[in-house]
Design a protein around this motif. Structure first.
Motif, PDB file in Angstrom:
ATOM      1  N   VAL A  31       9.758 -30.924   4.471  1.00 38.70           N
ATOM      2  CA  VAL A  31       9.426 -29.584   4.003  1.00 38.70           C
ATOM      3  C   VAL A  31       8.182 -29.074   4.731  1.00 38.70           C
ATOM      4  O   VAL A  31       8.127 -27.916   5.154  1.00 38.70           O
ATOM      5  N   ALA A  32       7.178 -29.936   4.926  1.00 40.56           N
ATOM      6  CA  ALA A  32       5.950 -29.517   5.623  1.00 40.56           C
ATOM      7  C   ALA A  32       6.256 -29.084   7.058  1.00 40.56           C
ATOM      8  O   ALA A  32       5.740 -28.072   7.526  1.00 40.56           O
ATOM      9  N   ALA A  42      -0.413 -21.232   5.191  1.00 36.46           N
ATOM     10  CA  ALA A  42      -0.952 -22.091   4.141  1.00 36.46           C
ATOM     11  C   ALA A  42       0.187 -22.512   3.225  1.00 36.46           C
ATOM     12  O   ALA A  42       1.186 -21.808   3.089  1.00 36.46           O
ATOM     13  N   THR A  43       0.023 -23.688   2.625  1.00 37.12           N
ATOM     14  CA  THR A  43       1.009 -24.137   1.640  1.00 37.12           C
ATOM     15  C   THR A  43       0.507 -23.924   0.225  1.00 37.12           C
ATOM     16  O   THR A  43       1.281 -23.913  -0.716  1.00 37.12           O
ATOM     17  N   ARG A  53      -5.036 -23.659   2.221  1.00 36.00           N
ATOM     18  CA  ARG A  53      -4.928 -25.039   2.675  1.00 36.00           C
ATOM     19  C   ARG A  53      -3.566 -25.209   3.350  1.00 36.00           C
ATOM     20  O   ARG A  53      -2.595 -24.547   2.988  1.00 36.00           O
ATOM     21  N   ALA A  54      -3.486 -26.121   4.314  1.00 38.60           N
ATOM     22  CA  ALA A  54      -2.244 -26.349   5.051  1.00 38.60           C
ATOM     23  C   ALA A  54      -2.073 -27.837   5.309  1.00 38.60           C
ATOM     24  O   ALA A  54      -3.044 -28.602   5.248  1.00 38.60           O
ATOM     25  N   CYS A  62      -3.617 -36.794   2.507  1.00 35.71           N
ATOM     26  CA  CYS A  62      -4.632 -35.770   2.243  1.00 35.71           C
ATOM     27  C   CYS A  62      -4.312 -34.832   1.076  1.00 35.71           C
ATOM     28  O   CYS A  62      -5.201 -34.173   0.565  1.00 35.71           O
ATOM     29  N   PHE A  63      -3.097 -34.706   0.690  1.00 37.87           N
ATOM     30  CA  PHE A  63      -2.666 -33.821  -0.407  1.00 37.87           C
ATOM     31  C   PHE A  63      -2.936 -32.343  -0.131  1.00 37.87           C
ATOM     32  O   PHE A  63      -3.060 -31.557  -1.048  1.00 37.87           O
ATOM     33  N   GLU A  64      -3.044 -31.965   1.128  1.00 34.37           N
ATOM     34  CA  GLU A  64      -3.248 -30.554   1.467  1.00 34.37           C
ATOM     35  C   GLU A  64      -1.935 -29.780   1.522  1.00 34.37           C
ATOM     36  O   GLU A  64      -1.945 -28.567   1.639  1.00 34.37           O
ATOM     37  N   CYS A  65      -0.838 -30.471   1.435  1.00 35.95           N
ATOM     38  CA  CYS A  65       0.469 -29.844   1.662  1.00 35.95           C
ATOM     39  C   CYS A  65       1.245 -29.564   0.375  1.00 35.95           C
ATOM     40  O   CYS A  65       2.453 -29.380   0.417  1.00 35.95           O
ATOM     41  N   LEU A  66       0.569 -29.511  -0.759  1.00 37.83           N
ATOM     42  CA  LEU A  66       1.274 -29.362  -2.030  1.00 37.83           C
ATOM     43  C   LEU A  66       2.002 -28.031  -2.114  1.00 37.83           C
ATOM     44  O   LEU A  66       1.458 -26.987  -1.772  1.00 37.83           O
TER      45      LEU A  66
END
Ligand code: FES
Length: 99
Positions: A31-32, A42-43, A53-54, A62-66
């Motif tokens: 998905v990312a 950004a996601t 955040r991306a 990193c959990f930046e892609c939620l």
């Protein structure tokens, strides 16, 4: 900015929606990766600062892609493969109650 590497074996075979818009995807895409290919900037936004955040690490650290997937929030988009008919939504704030 992002584009696929030459890969003639895998044709676009799946259709998903990202924030209501339809996109073609290939089996095995995360998905990312699809979000980056779609041009998403950004996601999610930070619940503290509101900054966009991306995806960063692309490996679950990193959990930046939620994102919200099929109505379920806070999914790590870099670890989830797309599926036909998947509904992907970028997160505009904290995870909402009931999601
Ligand atoms: S991009 Fe880092 S956890 Fe998904």
């Amino acid at each position: 900015m992002f584009r696929r590497l030459p890969d003639g074996d895998r044709a676009v075979a799946l259709t998903v929606t990202i924030d209501g818009q339809r996109y073609g995807a290939r089996t095995g895409d995360t998905v990312a990766a699809l979000l980056l290919l779609s041009g998403a900037k950004a996601t999610r936004v930070s619940p503290v600062s509101g900054e966009p955040r991306a995806p960063y690490c692309m490996m679950g650290v990193c959990f930046e892609c939620l994102v919200t997937i099929d109505g379920v929030g806070n999914r790590q988009s870099c670890l989830i493969e797309v599926a036909d008919g998947m509904r992907i939504e970028t997160q505009k704030s904290r995870r909402e109650a009931g999601r």
